[in-house]
Design a protein around this motif. Structure first.
Motif, PDB file in Angstrom:
ATOM      1  N   ASP A 178       0.829  -1.206   0.000  1.00  0.00           N
ATOM      2  CA  ASP A 178       0.000   0.000   0.000  1.00  0.00           C
ATOM      3  C   ASP A 178       0.866   1.259   0.000  1.00  0.00           C
TER       4      ASP A 178
ATOM      5  N   MET B 257      -8.417   0.993   4.433  1.00  0.00           N
ATOM      6  CA  MET B 257      -7.832  -0.226   4.983  1.00  0.00           C
ATOM      7  C   MET B 257      -8.477  -0.605   6.311  1.00  0.00           C
TER       8      MET B 257
ATOM      9  N   ARG C  61     -11.362  -2.580   5.495  1.00  0.00           N
ATOM     10  CA  ARG C  61     -10.964  -3.849   4.887  1.00  0.00           C
ATOM     11  C   ARG C  61     -10.476  -4.838   5.940  1.00  0.00           C
ATOM     12  N   ARG C  62      -9.816  -4.348   6.953  1.00  0.00           N
ATOM     13  CA  ARG C  62      -9.258  -5.237   7.969  1.00  0.00           C
ATOM     14  C   ARG C  62     -10.316  -5.811   8.902  1.00  0.00           C
TER      15      ARG C  62
END
Length: 298
Positions: free
Chosen positions: A33, A75, A78-79
């Protein structure tokens, strides 16, 4: 990007590239990333009127920070669906990185996990102020806050991190010695030797990303960690070898199965014993350990 391009804008970007990558990685915990953020920074940098910029370094860091903040917010969501514990992506670093105590501490797995508990803006402010030593005005421009607000955020983030960070920062040589003891104990399968090097309340966190075998929650306590490690080795007929390596500026162990890289284990060492083990097995996170990554704080 053409490495042979010599125009001033490209030269300015390349001169700061290692710094920008380090800033992005410290904010995101992901080298992949961070590379994407650098590409986005480059594209925006090339559209700027460079004659109007008095401090190119500060301006580039500002772009990088804003792009990293945008990605960090994505993120975080997403995590939430990540299978098992999430650990930062380890990077092979040069041996001299361990001599830079400030760099090694800022990139340690233990601190990076603490940074995960901050809000995106708190993390950006903490990283820019405490790690890279930018002044409040520069940080304010990067995160789109007033300097007064940045001071408050920095104070809050520092207090949060200090309450959770390891009490002791050990030298690379002491960490290397503890990991060598761990490696020998694993190689011989000696439970007592493992107990001798592990602190009673050691915590092991393993990240398989749903692809490789890993504990779905932290393993706590020396006896449980010993059982987990030796049990995992006993379950395979393949040849498992371990070797010393250097990731994120600190000593670590590389695990190989039949000669192929299978995982990286980093450690937190205090008072001569291991208090934290961070075992990354997700193959998608093992792409940056074949070649060294240059990093810098300045």
């Amino acid at each position: 990007m053409n490495d042979h391009t010599t125009d001033p804008a490209t030269e300015a970007f390349l001169a700061q590239r290692n710094l920008l990558f380090t800033v992005a990685y410290e904010m995101l915990g992901s080298a992949a990333d961070a590379e994407d953020v650098l590409q986005e920074t480059w594209l925006r940098w090339m559209k700027v009127d460079h004659d109007q910029i008095s401090d190119q370094r500060a301006y580039l860091v500002r772009i990088t920070t804003r792009q990293a903040l945008n990605r960090l917010r994505t993120m975080k969501r997403r995590r939430e669906s990540y299978i098992g514990p999430w650990l930062p992506e380890p990077m092979l670093t040069t041996p001299d990185a361990a001599e830079n105590v400030e760099l090694a501490e800022s990139m340690s797995m233990a601190l990076m996990l603490i940074l995960e508990t901050l809000s995106p803006t708190e993390r950006a402010v903490f990283v820019l102020r405490e790690v890279f030593e930018f002044d409040y005005d520069e940080i304010a421009a990067a995160v789109d806050k007033s300097p007064a607000a940045v001071r408050q955020i920095a104070h809050r983030a520092r207090r949060h991190v200090d309450a959770r960070r390891p009490r002791e920062v050990v030298s690379a040589s002491r960490a290397r010695a503890a990991l060598e003891s761990l490696r020998l104990a694993l190689e011989t399968g000696n439970p007592q030797a493992l107990l001798d090097v592990l602190a009673p309340q050691v915590v092991l966190i393993s990240d398989g990303g749903g692809v490789k075998r890993a504990a779905l929650r932290p393993v706590v306590g020396a006896e449980m960690v010993v059982r987990y490690l030796l049990g995992g080795i006993a379950k395979t007929d393949a040849a498992i070898t371990t070797e010393a390596t250097m990731v994120n500026g600190s000593p670590a162990l590389a695990f190989r199965v039949d000669g192929d890289i299978d995982g990286i284990m980093a450690a937190q060492v205090e008072t001569g014993r291991i208090t934290g083990l961070y075992f990354i097995r997700n193959p998608q996170k093992l792409t940056r350990i074949a070649s060294q990554t240059p990093l810098t704080l300045r």
